[in-house]
Design an enzyme around this catalytic site. Sequence first.
Site, PDB file in Angstrom:
ATOM      1  N   VAL A 130      -4.527  -2.432 -14.727  1.00 51.16           N
ATOM      2  CA  VAL A 130      -5.347  -3.635 -14.840  1.00 51.16           C
ATOM      3  C   VAL A 130      -6.114  -3.586 -16.153  1.00 51.16           C
ATOM      4  CG1 VAL A 130      -7.180  -5.021 -13.805  1.00 51.16           C
ATOM      5  CG2 VAL A 130      -5.557  -3.802 -12.337  1.00 51.16           C
ATOM      6  N   ASP A 184      -4.069  -4.764   4.684  1.00 50.54           N
ATOM      7  CA  ASP A 184      -4.598  -3.609   3.950  1.00 50.54           C
ATOM      8  C   ASP A 184      -6.095  -3.794   3.684  1.00 50.54           C
ATOM      9  OD1 ASP A 184      -4.384  -1.100   2.816  1.00 50.54           O
ATOM     10  OD2 ASP A 184      -3.654  -1.817   0.879  1.00 50.54           O
TER      11      ASP A 184
END
Length: 376
Positions: free
Chosen positions: A129, A237
């Site tokens: 990222v 998740d």
Amino acid sequence: MGAEVEVQRAGRPVGRHALPQGATLVVGSGPEAGCRLDDPLVSARHVALALGPQGLLATDLDSDTGTTCGGRPLAPGAPVPLAPGATLEVGEHVLVVRPAAAAPGPEGRRMTDDYEAVRELGRGAGGTVFLARHRATGREVAVKLLHEALGHDPVERERFLREAQVGRRIQSPHVVTVFEARVDGARAFLAMELLRGRSLRDRILAGPLPVAEVVRVGLAVARALEAAHAVGVIHRDVKPANIMLGDDGSVKLADFGLARDAAAVERLTRTREGMGTLAYLAPEQAEDAKRVDGRADLYGLGATLFHALAGRPPFTAVGAEILAQIFDEDPPPVASLRPDCPPALAALVASLLEKDPDDRPPEARVLVADLLGLSA
């Protein structure tokens, strides 16, 4: 300037973690570790690496087998400065500390024609990222770039891009906004809103949250799940690492990479797809990840709220042992670990962690109403 920690085992790299300025990385075998090692010689919370104004410091967390730096043991609880290139021996693993690689700019690694990378924000098993800038508008965004080695795999590309396809369908201020997703050969990326803050996981490393803060975070995530479930999306998740706490007070649910579209006909059948993180996994999801509904997400939120209140997840065994706990054992009452937890909140967390999904709140909408009552 950040640092980078390369994890090696038997002389081979097995992982890499970026450590930005001001961050702390806990290395261990337990569910609270940001760098989790499958190693019988590593304690649940073994050693902490913190990067601050004084540089990079390593602190052995009173581990069972100790930590050595270049062969010299660290005294438990005493921070030790690490120089670039230092090595830590942790069980059967070696941690190599290096300065973070220079951020790719417009003259460096080409990201896309539309975005220029400013600096790296983090790196995981699937992608990296970056803080990036949109060339035409100057808007700063977060760009998640799929590792090139995975970009040649059509299943990996589909899993990666599904996060954007799913996320863009959910209309909620408590879900990270995805602006666009593209594939260019082996290069795939997502452009998302830039959140300035830290994850709930990183916040918990500093200690359990105040009760009012736990309720506030839980309410925001419950609203995010309500919006997701309304369009047939199950996150699968929900855990502290996927909940972002903005410096502006915002709370947002991130990372829909394992999400399942309940209305879809096609399914990805990759082995263990949708398993999530074991410490926050509902029993039915551990048994069959493809046949779950929104109540599995409510369990994940319950385990997350337990962790935020108690400073540890409901189950803390390592490896296959945690599955036995998930299936067969009841978690300790959260009030036994957090005496100031209000009885109503303790009862709500316990209901979210019920083994049978029929015994949990039936849907996120009901959970929102319950948490609103607690926040009044």
